[in-house]
Design an enzyme around this catalytic site. Structure first.
Site, PDB file in Angstrom:
ATOM      1  N   ASP A   7       0.848  -1.181   0.000  1.00  0.00           N
ATOM      2  CA  ASP A   7       0.000   0.000   0.000  1.00  0.00           C
ATOM      3  C   ASP A   7       0.899   1.251   0.000  1.00  0.00           C
ATOM      4  OD1 ASP A   7      -3.063   0.773   0.491  1.00  0.00           O
ATOM      5  OD2 ASP A   7      -1.883   2.055   1.814  1.00  0.00           O
ATOM      6  N   TRP A   8       0.628   2.237   0.885  1.00  0.00           N
ATOM      7  CA  TRP A   8       1.454   3.442   0.928  1.00  0.00           C
ATOM      8  C   TRP A   8       2.895   3.144   1.320  1.00  0.00           C
ATOM      9  CZ3 TRP A   8       1.896   8.469  -0.271  1.00  0.00           C
ATOM     10  CH2 TRP A   8       0.784   9.117  -0.798  1.00  0.00           C
ATOM     11  N   TRP A  44     -13.037   3.952  -2.911  1.00  0.00           N
ATOM     12  CA  TRP A  44     -12.358   4.025  -1.623  1.00  0.00           C
ATOM     13  C   TRP A  44     -12.079   5.478  -1.242  1.00  0.00           C
ATOM     14  CZ3 TRP A  44     -10.696   3.606   2.985  1.00  0.00           C
ATOM     15  CH2 TRP A  44      -9.463   4.127   3.391  1.00  0.00           C
ATOM     16  N   ASP A  80      -7.258  -8.611  -4.121  1.00  0.00           N
ATOM     17  CA  ASP A  80      -7.195  -7.180  -3.825  1.00  0.00           C
ATOM     18  C   ASP A  80      -7.641  -6.399  -5.057  1.00  0.00           C
ATOM     19  OD1 ASP A  80      -6.722  -4.665  -2.848  1.00  0.00           O
ATOM     20  OD2 ASP A  80      -4.580  -4.715  -3.281  1.00  0.00           O
ATOM     21  N   HIS A  83      -6.374  -7.102   0.499  1.00  0.00           N
ATOM     22  CA  HIS A  83      -5.438  -5.993   0.361  1.00  0.00           C
ATOM     23  C   HIS A  83      -4.384  -6.048   1.462  1.00  0.00           C
ATOM     24  CE1 HIS A  83      -3.969  -2.089  -0.797  1.00  0.00           C
ATOM     25  NE2 HIS A  83      -4.160  -1.618   0.424  1.00  0.00           N
TER      26      HIS A  83
END
Length: 304
Positions: A123-124, A164, A250, A280
């Site tokens: 993710d980030w 999202w 995901d 995810h």
């Protein structure tokens, strides 16, 4: 800069999280400092495995992976990004920018004097981690990218991301553990839900979590677009080992691994993995499987 600090009592007795908290100070870019939390486990002389979390989780996400990685002889370092976990949380959303997040992490790496880093990012953790790799390529030895990407705003991010982002801005209560729960395919216990909510006693602590979706470059003229394009110029020359370990469930990052495999030279010839039964947050769904992939990948880089 107004800063909130989650009371330490929030972290008392968290399930499966018996790690020593460590802290350092980073510049807030406004004349002050922010306290940043991290875990540092395993042999201090071991090869560094940098475990970078994303939105809206914290290093708790890696609690089941760390013992497997350290048992294999590696030094596992897992920071909490500013605004998350035990790290300080600026109270104004405008205090959070992509560039500042990169700067905070660069300061973290500098202060710990980390070298020959093996990055594991999701993710980030990838949006920041891959920028760090591009800006200091000599500092990194390898990358495992899991459910992440480095967008420039030049391509559509897809309907799942758009939904999202809209949700993150419009929901009256940003239920942190609810987001984690929605991004996993296995049930979360009440103890785990409590742990993901722990850093955020009320909505005022969630400005960073609210802002992160808006910092993802979605248009070509986004403030971070040019820096990410420049990062891609470096990544297109990156020939050190690069592995993708995406999950099979995901909707947000599905397919991004093909782009990484195609355009990053170090990904050529690697045994890329699709981890089954993972959403995810695959560190929560399949922590042992992902940790074993990481260890196997790292050991394969050691010459016989």
């Amino acid at each position: 800069m107004k800063v909130l600090r989650t009371p330490e009592s929030q972290f008392d007795g968290l399930s499966g999280f018996d790690f020593e908290p460590r802290f350092l100070q980073v510049d807030d870019f406004e004349g002050g400092e922010l306290r940043m939390h991290y875990l540092d486990e395993g042999p201090q002389n071991g090869q560094v495995v940098l475990l970078m979390h994303g939105e809206p989780s914290w290093c708790y996400l890696y609690r089941k992976m760390i013992p497997i990685i350290t048992a294999a002889g590696y030094r596992a370092i897992a920071p909490d990004l500013i605004g998350f976990g035990r790290s300080d949380k600026p109270a104004d959303r405008n205090d959070y920018t992509y560039a500042r997040h990169v700067g905070w992490m660069q300061s973290f790496l500098d202060q710990l004097d980390l070298k020959e880093i093996n990055l594991v990012c999701q993710d980030w953790g990838g949006l920041l981690g891959l920028r760090l790799v591009a800006e200091s390529p000599d500092r990194f030895t390898s990358v495992v990218a899991a459910n992440t990407f480095l967008p420039t705003g030049d391509n559509n991010l897809g309907s799942a991301f758009e939904k999202w982002r809209q949700f993150s801005q419009e929901t009256p209560e940003f239920h942190i553990a609810g987001v984690i729960k929605g991004g996993t395919v296995t049930p979360l216990s009440e103890e785990v839900i409590k742990a993901y909510n722990a850093p955020f006693p009320d909505e005022s602590y969630k400005e960073g979590a609210r802002q992160f979706p808006m910092l993802v470059p979605a248009t070509p003229n986004d403030p971070a677009s040019e820096a990410n394009r420049n990062a891609w110029e470096v990544l297109r020359q990156w020939d050190k080992p690069f592995l993708t370990a995406f999950s099979d469930s995901d909707p947000v990052t599905a397919g991004a691994e093909k782009y990484l495999q195609k355009f990053i030279p170090g990904a050529k010839g690697m045994d890329h993995v699709t981890i089954k039964n993972g959403g995810h947050f695959l560190q929560e769904d399949q922590p042992e499987a992902l940790a074993e992939v990481v260890v196997r990948f790292l050991k394969a880089q050691v010459p016989a």
